[in-house]
Design a protein around this motif. Structure first.
Motif, PDB file in Angstrom:
ATOM      1  N   ARG A 102      55.118  67.984  49.227  1.00  0.00           N
ATOM      2  CA  ARG A 102      55.899  68.795  50.289  1.00  0.00           C
ATOM      3  C   ARG A 102      54.885  69.435  51.246  1.00  0.00           C
ATOM      4  NH1 ARG A 102      59.587  71.140  44.956  1.00  0.00           N
ATOM      5  NH2 ARG A 102      60.046  69.085  44.213  1.00  0.00           N
ATOM      6  N   ALA A 103      53.856  68.777  51.645  1.00  0.00           N
ATOM      7  CA  ALA A 103      53.218  69.537  52.676  1.00  0.00           C
ATOM      8  C   ALA A 103      53.832  69.912  53.995  1.00  0.00           C
ATOM      9  CB  ALA A 103      52.147  68.552  52.917  1.00  0.00           C
ATOM     10  N   GLU A 104      53.754  71.223  54.358  1.00  0.00           N
ATOM     11  CA  GLU A 104      54.308  71.649  55.576  1.00  0.00           C
ATOM     12  C   GLU A 104      53.264  71.810  56.642  1.00  0.00           C
ATOM     13  OE1 GLU A 104      55.880  75.527  54.654  1.00  0.00           O
ATOM     14  OE2 GLU A 104      57.676  74.734  53.399  1.00  0.00           O
ATOM     15  N   ASN A 105      52.137  71.790  56.511  1.00  0.00           N
ATOM     16  CA  ASN A 105      50.874  71.732  57.391  1.00  0.00           C
ATOM     17  C   ASN A 105      50.140  70.658  57.539  1.00  0.00           C
ATOM     18  OD1 ASN A 105      51.718  74.370  58.705  1.00  0.00           O
ATOM     19  ND2 ASN A 105      50.955  75.368  56.906  1.00  0.00           N
ATOM     20  N   ASP A 106      48.728  70.521  58.144  1.00  0.00           N
ATOM     21  CA  ASP A 106      47.830  69.632  57.900  1.00  0.00           C
ATOM     22  C   ASP A 106      47.284  69.457  56.398  1.00  0.00           C
ATOM     23  OD1 ASP A 106      48.283  69.591  60.800  1.00  0.00           O
ATOM     24  OD2 ASP A 106      46.394  70.011  61.238  1.00  0.00           O
ATOM     25  N   PHE A 107      47.002  68.291  55.976  1.00  0.00           N
ATOM     26  CA  PHE A 107      46.369  68.198  54.803  1.00  0.00           C
ATOM     27  C   PHE A 107      45.241  66.988  54.859  1.00  0.00           C
ATOM     28  CE2 PHE A 107      49.859  65.329  54.486  1.00  0.00           C
ATOM     29  CZ  PHE A 107      49.457  64.301  54.146  1.00  0.00           C
ATOM     30  N   ALA A 108      44.380  67.179  53.911  1.00  0.00           N
ATOM     31  CA  ALA A 108      43.026  66.150  54.031  1.00  0.00           C
ATOM     32  C   ALA A 108      42.857  65.600  52.708  1.00  0.00           C
ATOM     33  CB  ALA A 108      41.643  67.187  54.083  1.00  0.00           C
ATOM     34  N   ILE A 109      42.332  64.384  52.946  1.00  0.00           N
ATOM     35  CA  ILE A 109      42.074  63.450  51.710  1.00  0.00           C
ATOM     36  C   ILE A 109      40.552  63.043  51.962  1.00  0.00           C
ATOM     37  CG2 ILE A 109      44.490  62.476  51.679  1.00  0.00           C
ATOM     38  CD1 ILE A 109      43.464  60.002  52.695  1.00  0.00           C
ATOM     39  N   ALA A 110      40.091  62.656  50.683  1.00  0.00           N
ATOM     40  CA  ALA A 110      38.606  62.005  51.026  1.00  0.00           C
ATOM     41  C   ALA A 110      38.997  60.553  50.739  1.00  0.00           C
ATOM     42  CB  ALA A 110      38.144  62.428  49.594  1.00  0.00           C
ATOM     43  N   GLU A 111      37.843  59.925  51.501  1.00  0.00           N
ATOM     44  CA  GLU A 111      37.908  58.394  51.859  1.00  0.00           C
ATOM     45  C   GLU A 111      36.479  57.886  51.165  1.00  0.00           C
ATOM     46  OE1 GLU A 111      39.138  56.966  55.521  1.00  0.00           O
ATOM     47  OE2 GLU A 111      41.178  57.557  55.360  1.00  0.00           O
ATOM     48  N   PHE A 112      36.733  56.874  50.489  1.00  0.00           N
ATOM     49  CA  PHE A 112      35.555  56.213  50.118  1.00  0.00           C
ATOM     50  C   PHE A 112      35.400  54.709  50.453  1.00  0.00           C
ATOM     51  CE2 PHE A 112      32.919  54.173  47.092  1.00  0.00           C
ATOM     52  CZ  PHE A 112      31.796  55.022  46.948  1.00  0.00           C
ATOM     53  N   PHE A 113      34.482  54.211  51.061  1.00  0.00           N
ATOM     54  CA  PHE A 113      34.264  53.036  51.593  1.00  0.00           C
ATOM     55  C   PHE A 113      33.438  52.176  51.124  1.00  0.00           C
ATOM     56  CE2 PHE A 113      36.836  55.009  54.871  1.00  0.00           C
ATOM     57  CZ  PHE A 113      37.844  54.245  55.309  1.00  0.00           C
ATOM     58  N   ALA A 114      33.379  50.914  50.889  1.00  0.00           N
ATOM     59  CA  ALA A 114      32.206  50.092  50.454  1.00  0.00           C
ATOM     60  C   ALA A 114      32.582  48.913  51.257  1.00  0.00           C
ATOM     61  CB  ALA A 114      32.243  49.716  48.776  1.00  0.00           C
ATOM     62  N   PRO A 177      40.752  73.206  51.596  1.00  0.00           N
ATOM     63  CA  PRO A 177      41.271  74.363  50.671  1.00  0.00           C
ATOM     64  C   PRO A 177      41.417  73.670  49.307  1.00  0.00           C
ATOM     65  CG  PRO A 177      42.491  73.591  52.772  1.00  0.00           C
ATOM     66  CD  PRO A 177      41.242  72.779  52.777  1.00  0.00           C
ATOM     67  N   ALA A 178      41.200  74.612  48.113  1.00  0.00           N
ATOM     68  CA  ALA A 178      41.265  74.225  46.895  1.00  0.00           C
ATOM     69  C   ALA A 178      42.502  74.218  46.339  1.00  0.00           C
ATOM     70  CB  ALA A 178      40.391  75.322  46.147  1.00  0.00           C
ATOM     71  N   GLY A 179      42.911  73.033  46.084  1.00  0.00           N
ATOM     72  CA  GLY A 179      44.303  72.909  45.444  1.00  0.00           C
ATOM     73  C   GLY A 179      43.939  72.242  43.837  1.00  0.00           C
ATOM     74  N   ARG A 180      45.323  72.174  43.259  1.00  0.00           N
ATOM     75  CA  ARG A 180      45.333  71.510  41.923  1.00  0.00           C
ATOM     76  C   ARG A 180      44.888  70.215  41.841  1.00  0.00           C
ATOM     77  NH1 ARG A 180      48.256  69.325  38.150  1.00  0.00           N
ATOM     78  NH2 ARG A 180      49.933  68.974  39.655  1.00  0.00           N
ATOM     79  N   ILE A 181      45.215  69.251  43.029  1.00  0.00           N
ATOM     80  CA  ILE A 181      45.078  68.060  43.003  1.00  0.00           C
ATOM     81  C   ILE A 181      44.563  67.621  44.140  1.00  0.00           C
ATOM     82  CG2 ILE A 181      47.166  67.455  43.904  1.00  0.00           C
ATOM     83  CD1 ILE A 181      47.603  65.346  41.742  1.00  0.00           C
ATOM     84  N   ASN A 182      43.642  66.766  44.076  1.00  0.00           N
ATOM     85  CA  ASN A 182      43.024  65.860  45.252  1.00  0.00           C
ATOM     86  C   ASN A 182      43.467  64.366  45.486  1.00  0.00           C
ATOM     87  OD1 ASN A 182      41.546  68.403  46.149  1.00  0.00           O
ATOM     88  ND2 ASN A 182      40.107  67.828  44.439  1.00  0.00           N
ATOM     89  N   PHE A 183      43.376  63.906  46.632  1.00  0.00           N
ATOM     90  CA  PHE A 183      43.918  62.424  47.033  1.00  0.00           C
ATOM     91  C   PHE A 183      42.511  61.854  47.483  1.00  0.00           C
ATOM     92  CE2 PHE A 183      47.848  64.756  46.363  1.00  0.00           C
ATOM     93  CZ  PHE A 183      48.551  63.926  45.587  1.00  0.00           C
TER      94      PHE A 183
END
Length: 325
Positions: A102-114, A177-183
């Motif tokens: 239910r994100a109301e603003n921008d949000f970030a994920i980490a990307e891992f490429f090989a 920003p420190a959340g309970r979960i990361n994607f």
């Protein structure tokens, strides 16, 4: 000794590694990512209390294979949009994350490429690995936003941020920003069914190391096939049908749905359950034919209970039944 007779393969990625090390976390990189993270919210996935109470912190792995016909449609759509499947699935992931958290603003994920250089896949050894952030913008996931606009942004963001990609995981973790979960989003391209990496044969069915507290989506391609893997812990996340939702979103987009708000995240069988099964609220009515019959049944159950009241007094069911007869 056959191995001794083989020509030594060139390492095609040393320059890449040395360049990244020299640029890692320089002031320009730090300033760029601080600006990108400025409007980002922390992410959380609201678990039901019943789910939280029965979870054991178990790692869950889900897999889905994308058939050749579907994959070719994805490639054709991406070609038409001057994009690629790596951006296509990143965007689908972002749509689902916004809905989940239910994100109301921008949000970030980490990307891992090989990856490996396809032009020299048989003459070089090793591969490159890179982890960088990706920022989803609020305005491209809500309102009247269209999937094509999100796809274009994904391509342009990754292109524009390339010169700032030398950001360490430590710095990215401090800025996010420190959340309970990361994607985390992983994308691997295989050029042969079994490739050698660090002396080990790997295939599209191999699983990467799991990173705790992350929900990891892994997209792997080989020829005209795609493979989706999902990794999570059941005390952080509990949608075990996320990959099915992703396949459904893909088909909706390929079938012509353009507005993100028109995409259906609910699967067909869930929709049926909501409309039919959950609305089965009918209850059988008492087998009565008249008010008199109802009164007589109540006399047998509670004869001394008050049946009627008026200004002159009250009558029990026994008295009411006696006067009626």
């Amino acid at each position: 000794d056959v191995a001794g007779q083989l020509p030594k393969l060139a390492d095609n990625y040393l320059d890449y590694v040395f360049t990244n090390r020299a640029q890692m976390d320089v002031q320009l990189v730090q300033a760029y990512w601080r600006e990108q993270y400025a409007n980002c919210d922390a992410l959380d996935f609201p678990l039901k209390e019943s789910t939280r109470s029965r979870s054991r912190g178990e790692q869950i792995v889900k897999t889905v294979d994308i058939d050749s016909a579907h994959w070719k449609r994805i490639e054709a759509f991406c070609k038409q949009q001057k994009s690629s499947p790596v951006h296509f699935f990143r965007c689908l992931f972002g749509i689902l994350i916004k809905a989940y958290c239910r994100a109301e603003n921008d949000f970030a994920i980490a990307e891992f490429f090989a990856g490996r250089d396809s032009r020299a896949v048989m003459t070089t050894q090793g591969c490159f690995f890179q982890q960088t952030p990706f920022i989803f913008k609020r305005e491209l996931l809500g309102g009247a936003a269209r999937f094509e606009e999100l796809l274009k942004y994904a391509r342009e963001f990754r292109k524009d941020s390339r010169k700032y990609q030398a950001i360490s995981m430590a710095l990215a973790n401090r800025l996010r920003p420190a959340g309970r979960i990361n994607f985390m989003y992983n994308y691997y391209t295989f050029y042969t069914r079994n490739e050698m990496m660090d002396g080990h044969a790997v295939s599209p069915r191999e699983h990467p190391p799991y990173v705790e507290q992350n929900v990891q989506l892994v997209v792997k391609t080989l020829g005209d096939r795609g493979f989706l893997d999902l990794y999570f812990q059941d005390d952080n996340f509990d949608d075990r049908r996320m990959l099915e939702r992703m396949i459904s979103l893909s088909l909706q987009i390929l079938d012509g749905v353009t507005d993100i708000r028109d995409l259906q995240l609910v699967l067909p069988d869930e929709h049926t359950a909501q409309l039919v099964a959950w609305n089965q609220t009918a209850v059988p009515l008492p087998d009565v034919t008249s008010v008199q019959t109802m009164v007589e049944k109540q006399v047998a159950l509670t004869p001394d209970a008050i049946a009627v009241i008026d200004d002159a007094g009250s009558l029990s069911y026994r008295e009411l039944n006696r006067r009626a007869n």
